[in-house]
Each structure stands twice: as structure tokens, then as C-alpha cells.
Design an enzyme around this catalytic site. Structure first.
Site, PDB file in Angstrom:
ATOM      1  N   ASP A 163     -10.660   4.061  -1.163  1.00 22.25           N
ATOM      2  CA  ASP A 163     -11.261   3.063  -0.266  1.00 22.25           C
ATOM      3  C   ASP A 163     -12.785   3.038  -0.374  1.00 22.25           C
ATOM      4  OD1 ASP A 163      -8.656   2.930   0.476  1.00 22.25           O
ATOM      5  OD2 ASP A 163      -9.034   3.095   2.629  1.00 22.25           O
ATOM      6  N   GLY A 220      -5.251   3.568  -7.801  1.00 24.30           N
ATOM      7  CA  GLY A 220      -5.488   3.837  -9.225  1.00 24.30           C
ATOM      8  C   GLY A 220      -4.598   4.920  -9.817  1.00 24.30           C
ATOM      9  N   ASP A 268       0.827  -1.202   0.000  1.00 27.11           N
ATOM     10  CA  ASP A 268       0.000   0.000   0.000  1.00 27.11           C
ATOM     11  C   ASP A 268       0.871   1.266   0.000  1.00 27.11           C
ATOM     12  OD1 ASP A 268      -1.985   1.828   0.358  1.00 27.11           O
ATOM     13  OD2 ASP A 268      -2.836   0.904   2.144  1.00 27.11           O
TER      14      ASP A 268
HETATM   15  C1  GLA Z   1      -5.414   2.257   2.838  1.00 27.24           C
HETATM   16  C2  GLA Z   1      -5.969   1.114   1.983  1.00 27.24           C
HETATM   17  C3  GLA Z   1      -6.968   0.320   2.798  1.00 27.24           C
HETATM   18  C4  GLA Z   1      -6.303  -0.214   4.052  1.00 27.24           C
HETATM   19  C5  GLA Z   1      -5.693   0.936   4.853  1.00 27.24           C
HETATM   20  C6  GLA Z   1      -4.839   0.421   6.004  1.00 27.24           C
HETATM   21  O1  GLA Z   1      -6.401   3.187   3.139  1.00 27.24           O
HETATM   22  O2  GLA Z   1      -6.544   1.605   0.813  1.00 27.24           O
HETATM   23  O3  GLA Z   1      -7.512  -0.732   2.025  1.00 27.24           O
HETATM   24  O4  GLA Z   1      -5.342  -1.151   3.694  1.00 27.24           O
HETATM   25  O5  GLA Z   1      -4.867   1.740   4.041  1.00 27.24           O
HETATM   26  O6  GLA Z   1      -4.260   1.446   6.743  1.00 27.24           O
END
Ligand code: GLA
Length: 754
Positions: A570, A549, A507
Site C-alpha cells: 500500500d 505483487g 484483494d
Molecule cells: C489492502 C489494499 C488497500 C485497501 C485495503 C482495504 O490493504 O491493498 O488498497 O483496499 O486493503 O482494507
């Protein structure tokens, strides 16, 4: 044409320049506001001259109104006369409220130069604006309602008032949007509320559905006397299933919990309507809730093989594949033609071992019980590409957030087995953010105290026939502020392999600090870097790119050797979020392929909440059918994000329909494309391996919609056999057209076969 629009706007301005109450005793604020990007404290004052500012519609984000790349600060202003007649005509004469839809991401609201609220919270007189009101979790989905007492000095009765909104957008969509935009007196409906979120629907036997709900009075001093009226109607023919009236007096602050029991055929959609009628005024507060309806038939007693029909593995990686099958136990499993190095366990269909030779192998898998034997081909492709069908599993984030723990992960694994999800192909148990401690002096990543022994936990999940996922960031910190992998990539990859990890979600998060305005090369770099090390370890680890994205990742996720890539920000459990993501995925369609999946984010059905407090999903049953149908058409990784220890019958029905899952898992791996779109309806079509077509008809409206489909318009020639996928029933032949009713925000998922 453009000129005409401008002229019309001018007329609107004259009419609405100063808003007045409508007959409903409300002042409509959904008319054009004045708008300017930038930031200046003088813009909050009544005296400021905004006559040169642009006009903007407050119910749509600013990107949709010509401000495409605007991030950061912008201001909205409107002038309104607030007449004393609002109080005179009100039933409760206590407080006035300003409803300003929603604001993406943060706001401060000023009335006549004085701050009245921030990010949806009303503030007392003479509160100083907080300089850092735009820090912390985004407030984009919070309703903006500010309530002031009628004696509050900030309201100028019978005079012009200036409302000034300072908005801050941290990226993506920005500004005011949604509804309602109005000023009104706080009314009965603002005090009396219904709450349906504390429990799910409970199923008893084949016909009884119970629902707990609460009615409460949020007023600190008003008491109401009245009646609670409840009735339930079927959605197909309108007939009444249930009716009840109860006297209900509501002292200030009271919250009363009731249970309503409705007897109905479980497969029939129905709605329960709730009314609180106040006796003295006859005023009513209403709400309603859709009842769940179960479409997935229960699995038969005869054996049936489910799940993926193709599986990828690299030479010398540990092999783990569990045959998913239903049928009356005991089931015995077998496989003919297993390649060298592999073996199968007859009691549970777990295939393990290791392969050394690349190639495609067709294995005949068999599942038998007292009633017969089911057979199917499983193609094992030993080569470079894994995840030949989208991963099916669970991820801790949408349920537990940062409160995930070893215990919760094991519980999820146990629930996969106990609920039978494992028999439909569900495989991964993924830990998201919140497991990390720090790197020690030798650069070894240490789990925090919630995860006493990662290796043991992974062994346990594997012993159930399941796989384990983990989470990290290419930056120094994860999005939750935990330790990332920056500069420890190689060691981290090796640790994951040693623990027995099968999936990595990687991430971007704080990597934004290292590459603040990333070029294409910078976007790819950290993902290539970790990939190098994942390739080196002797274990197959699904590589899931998570960077929301950026840079159209779907166009190059393949190049950095990702197995899946998040295409969006998200998800949340709201129709706005679900439809905003799901219906904009057409652009990604050409890029999905076996081992290369577009990921529109995880599922939001069941008990969710980003932890530790949970609530039952706010999506209606129809919206949940849309969610699972659309995600399957999109060939998306399906990662359940709910508390599996509280799986209810409806959620299980959504997740165990083998024909729906088969669409998601179709071995050709082609994502659906959007074949038709208007304001009310969308049609998505996915080409399947056997030449048939999966079709989703989606109703975007909040009323039922008859959809008339002409095969010609979809480019289909000849005769087709049509099957309803959710009910698993054939609907007969179609040659020219068909018509179907689609429920509000709902779906019909069909397969057309030649
Ligand atoms: C981001 C990701 C989420 C999750 C959080 C965890 O927002 O997009 O899916 O993994 O981090 O902190």
C-alpha cells in the site's frame, strides 16, 4: 575487495564501540549496532555478551544488508556512555530523548534491561513488555522517539548503557531504517513545532496564495519568549517575495494559528521559511514549506476533445462511454459512423446501447460550440478485451478508509461533474473496503447500513455518465475484516452485475489463511475462479487484482485474465513510500498492454487520510508533480484517493492536464522503461503511438539538480522537437543534447517528436 570492507568495519568498531557526545551535544547512534535474528528475552539485558553478533547499519533495512528473506524477530544492541555533561550543556535540562529512526514493522526498546518504549510510544518505569506488540496496523512509518526524564532510573549517567531493540517484521522490508539515530537532551526544537497539515493553500484571484499554519509548544511546563520570522523566496532566482516578524511568546501547551499571504505569479515555485527565535538563548527552530505552483494552462474556450481514443467492449454488454471535452458551454456532441446498437446524447456526449458484432469500428466524434467544432477518431473495439487504456477514476480507500458510505460515493460522483474532472476523461467512482455486511441464508451478499440501496446508488452514478467500482476478497474476510467472497464467488459476481458494477478490486487479504505459503498455482487459483464468473455475466467489469505483487504477478496477471494488478504494497503520502514504489517499477515494464495494466497503487494527492479524519497530503508540490508524471509514464490506472469536495486549485491543476493524461492513456499501452539511473537522477522513457517519446527527468535529491541529457545516450538519432508537457509549450529543436534544472524531488516531463 570484500576483505578490505571487513577490515574497515573493524576500525569503525574500535572508534565507535562506545558512543560519546559530539560538539552539538548529541550522541550519534547511526554507527554500527550489533545484530542477531531470532528472539530471546535475555538479549534485552545489559549483561548479555553480544560480542559474537554481526554488525549492522541501523539506517538501512536488513534486506539491504544481507538478510534477504528474514521475516519475524531480530534484535539490535549498542553500548553508549551517557555523560552528565549533556545536561550541563543543555538549554532545557529536563528530559533526554532516544531517536531511533523508524522500524519496520514493530519494536520494543530496552535500556539496561528495562522496557522504555514500544512502537514509538514511551512507557513508564516497570512496564511489562506487551506479548502482542507486533499485532495491528504496521508501524513502519512511525518515528521512534523515546523521551525519559533526567531523573529516570533507567538512564545510567556517566556509565555505559545498553540499548537493545527487539524488532518484528511481518513481511517485506524489515528492521531499523531512516534517520536520525541519536541521543540528546530535549531541546527547543523538540518543544516548538510548526504544523502545516491542517489546511491546504488557498488561491484568491491570479496572484494571492494564503496558507494557514500553527506554531505550538508541546512542553507541559516550559514557557518561551521570542520572535516568529517568516519569509518567502522564489526558487528560480532566489528573490524575496515576502517578509514578516512577529513577537511570539509561547506558554506551555499553547497552539497559535496564523495565516501567511504571499503575492506571486502562480506558476513560479517558491518556498516559505519559518523561524522561531528564542530571545534569551538566541536558539532557533526552523521549518519550511514549498508553495504550490500551477503549470497546467486553463482549458481554452474553443472545443477540445480529451481522454481515451480507443474503447473496448464485449458483445451484448451495456455500452457506456462519455466523450470528454472542454470548451465554453453549451457544447453539442455528435458521432458519425456509430456501430449498430449505439446512440449518442447530443447534450452531454454520452454514448450508450449494446453491440452484438465483434470488430473494430472507427467513429468520428465531434464537439461543437459557438466558437467552432473539434473532431477526433474514437476506435471502438468490440471483442474480448476491455479497459484498453488504464482506468481513470476515484477510489474511496486513501481518503475514507473503512468510513466510506453511500453519501460519500455520491458526493465523489457529483464532484467529478462539478469540478470538470469528467471533461478530462475521469470515469470510475470506486468503493473500496467497508461496504459489506454478510451473506444471507441464500448466499446473497448484503451491503451494510451505510449503503441502503446499491442498485439505486449505481444508477445515480451512471446517470452522471460515470461508472462504479466495488471491492472484495477471495478470502472469507477482507483486509478491513469485512465479509469476503470465499465460496460465494458466483453469486457475488452476479450481484455486482445486477447492481450495475463496472469494476472489481479483488484483494487477497485473508486468503493468506487458506494458502499460507502459496505456490504459483495457489496464487493464481482464486483469481481464476472469480474471473470465470465475471466472464459469465452480461456486463463489462474491469478486473483489478490486488495481492501486492506476490509471485511477480505482472508476469501472469494476463494469464488469469486480469485487467490490472497491483505490483506493490500500500502507498502512503510520503516521499519514501512514493519513490520506493514509483522508481522500482522497471521490472514490470515489459508486461503492460491494452487491457493489461501494472498498478503501482492509487494517488495520494489532495485531502487524504484513510478516514474519517483527513489531512492535506504530506507530499510537496514537486513530489506531487513527480507522482502524476511517473504514474502516467508507467501507464498506471490513475485512481484519485482524496476528498473531492475539497479539491483545491493546485490538485485540480495536477489532475486536469490533458497532455499528461494523454501520456497515461496512450493507446499503444507500453509502460515507460528506466533509461538512466544514478543516486541523484533517473530518466524514464515511454514510446508513444505516434512514434514520439515521453521522457521524465526525475531529481531524487532534496536540492535542485541540473540534468544534462545527451540524445545519443538515450539512443535517439536525428532532430527532435521538444515540448514541455506540464506547461504545454514547445521548447524548440534538439539535436545532440539539452540541459534542464529539476527541482528537489521534482520532475520535468517532456515529449520529443520527430
Ligand atoms: C489492502 C489494499 C488497500 C485497501 C485495503 C482495504 O490493504 O491493498 O488498497 O483496499 O486493503 O482494507
Amino acid at each position: 575487495m570484500k576483505k578490505l570492507n571487513v577490515a574497515l568495519f573493524g576500525v569503525l568498531l574500535l572508534i565507535f564501540a562506545c558512543q560519546r557526545p559530539t560538539s552539538e551535544n548529541k550522541i550519534d547512534l547511526s554507527t554500527p549496532w550489533k545484530f542477531h535474528s531470532g528472539d530471546d528475552p535475555s538479549w534485552s539485558t545489559a549483561a548479555f555478551d553480544d560480542s559474537r553478533w554481526e554488525l549492522i547499519n541501523p539506517t538501512e533495512i536488513w534486506e539491504k544488508q544481507g538478510y534477504k528473506n528474514l521475516d519475524g524477530f531480530a534484535w539490535y544492541r549498542i553500548r553508549v556512555i551517557i555523560p552528565h555533561s549533556l545536561i550541563d550543556n543543555a538549554f532545557i535540562k529536563d528530559s533526554i530523548q532516544f531517536k531511533l529512526g523508524k522500524i519496520d514493522d514493530y519494536d520494543q526498546v530496552f535500556l539496561n534491561g528495562e522496557l522504555i518504549g514500544e512502537n514509538g510510544k514511551t512507557l513508564p518505569v516497570k512496564t511489562d513488555p506487551r506479548p502482542d506488540f507486533f499485532k495491528g496496523a504496521s508501524q513502519w512509518d512511525t518515528e521512534r522517539r523515546y523521551v525519559l526524564g533526567v531523573g529516570d532510573s533507567r538512564v545510567h549517567w556517566d556509565q555505559e548503557n545498553v540499548i537493545a531493540v527487539r524488532a518484528y517484521d511481518q513481511g517485506g522490508a524489515g528492521g531499523m531504517f531512516s534517520k536520525p539515530f541519536e541521543i540528546s537532551m530535549v531541546d527547543l526544537s523538540d518543544h516548538i513545532k510548526f504544523d502545516f497539515t491542517e489546511s491546504g493553500f488557498k488561491f484568491t484571484g491570479d496572484t494571492l496564495i494564503s496558507k494557514q499554519f500553527a506554531v505550538y509548544n508541546i512542553s507541559a511546563k516550559e514557557e518561551f519568549h521570542g520572535k516568529l520570522l517568516i519569509h518567502a523566496n522564489r526558487c528560480d532566482n532566489g528573490s524575496q517575495l515576502f517578509k514578516q516578524e512577529t513577537v511570539l511568546n509561547m506558554p506551555p501547551g499553547i497552539r497559535t494559528v496564523f495565516t501567511v499571504n504571499v503575492i506571486k505569479d502562480l506558476s513560479v515555485p517558491a518556498t516559505i521559511y519559518f523561524t522561531y527565535r528564542e530571545s534569551a538563548s538566541g536558539k532557533e527552530v526552523r521549518d519550511q514549506i514549498e508553495m504550490p505552483y500551477i503549470l497546467t494552462p486553463k482549458p481554452g474556450k474553443a472545443p477540445r476533445i480529451n481522454g481515451a481514443s480507443v474503447f473496448g467492449v464485449r458483445p451484448w454488454s451495456p455500452f457506456l462511454f462519455k466523450i470528454a471535452a472542454t470548451g465554453e458551454p453549451p457544447l453539442t456532441y455528435g458521432a458519425e459512423g456509430l456501430p449498430n446498437g449505439l446512440r449518442i446524447r447530443a447534450v452531454d456526449g454520452l454514448i450508450t446501447g449494446m453491440m452484438s458484432k465483434k470488430g473494430d469500428y472507427t467513429v468520428k466524434i465531434k464537439v461543437a460550440n459557438a466558437l467552432g467544432t473539434a473532431e477526433r477518431d474514437l476506435i471502438i473495439k468490440c471483442g474480448d478485451i476491455i479497459s484498453l487504456t488504464p482506468p481513470l477514476g476515484w477510489n474511496s480507500w486513501n481518503v475514507w478508509g473503512l468510513s466510506v458510505s453511500d453519501k460519500k460515493v455520491r458526493q465523489a460522483g457529483d464532484a467529478f461533474a462539478a469540478s470538470g474532472l469528467i471533461n478530462h476523461g475521469w470515469t470510475y467512482i470506486n468503493i473500496d473496503d467497508g461496504w459489506e455486511d454478510t451473506h444471507d441464508r441464500n448466499g446473497n451478499i448484503l451491503p451494510n447500513s451505510k449503503f441502503p440501496n446499491m442498485k439505486e446508488m449505481c444508477d445515480y452514478i451512471h446517470s452522471l455518465g460515470l461508472k462504479v467500482g466495488i471491492y472484495s476478497s477471495p478470502g472469507p474476510k477482507t483486509c478491513g475484516g469485512y465479509e469476503g467472497s470465499y465460496s460465494f464467488e458466483e453469486k457475488d459476481a452476479q450481484h455486482y452485475a445486477d447492481w450495475g458494477i463496472d469494476y472489481l478490486k479483488y484483494d487477497w487479504c485473508s486468503y493468506g489463511g487458506i494458502a499460507p505459503n502459496p505456490t504459483d498455482r495457489e496464487l493464481k487459483f482464486p483469481y481464476k475462479e472469480m474471473r470465470r464468473y465475471l466472464r459469465k455475466v452480461k456486463r463489462d467489469i474491469h478486473y483489478s487484482l490486488c495481492q501486492y505483487g506476490m509471485g511477480d504477478v505482472w508476469k501472469w496477471g494476463n494469464e488469469v485474465d486480469g485487467n490490472s494488478w497491483r505490483t506493490t504494497g500500500d502507498i502512503e503520502d510520503s516521499w519514501e513510500s512514493l519513490s520506493g514504489i514509483g522508481f522500482t517499477q522497471d521490472k514490470c515494464s515489459p508486461y503492460s498492454a491494452p487491457g493489461r495494466w501494472n498498478d503501482p497503487d492509487m494517488l495520494v494527492v489532495g485531502w487524504v487520510g484513510w478516514g474519517p479524519r483527513l489531512h492535506y497530503t504530506r507530499l510537496t508540490p514537486n513530489e506531487q508533480y513527480t507522482h502524476i508524471s511517473l504514474w502516467s509514464l508507467l501507464a498506471a490506472p490513475l485512481l484519485i484517493g482524496c476528498d473531492l469536495t475539497q479539491l483545491d486549485e493546485f490538485t485540480l491543476n495536477l489532475l486536469t492536464n490533458d497532455e499528461v493524461i494523454a501520456i497515461d492513456q496512450d493507446p499503444v499501452g507500453k509502460q515507460a522503461r528506466q533509461a538512466w539511473k544514478d543516486q541523484d537522477c533517473q530518466i524514464w522513457i515511454r514510446d508513444l503511438a505516434d512514434g514520439s517519446k515521453a521522457i521524465g527527468l526525475f531529481n531524487l535529491k532534496d536540492t535542485p539538480l541540473p540534468v544534462n541529457v545527451k540524445l545519443d545516450d538515450l539512443g535517439f538519432k536525428g532532430k527532435w522537437m521538444m515540448r514541455d508537457v506540464w506547461t504545454q509549450k514547445d521548447l524548440g529543436m534538439v539535436m545532440t543534447h539539452f540541459e534542464m534544472n529539476v527541482l528537489p524531488h521534482g520532475t520535468r516531463l517532456l515529449v520529443l517528436r520527430k
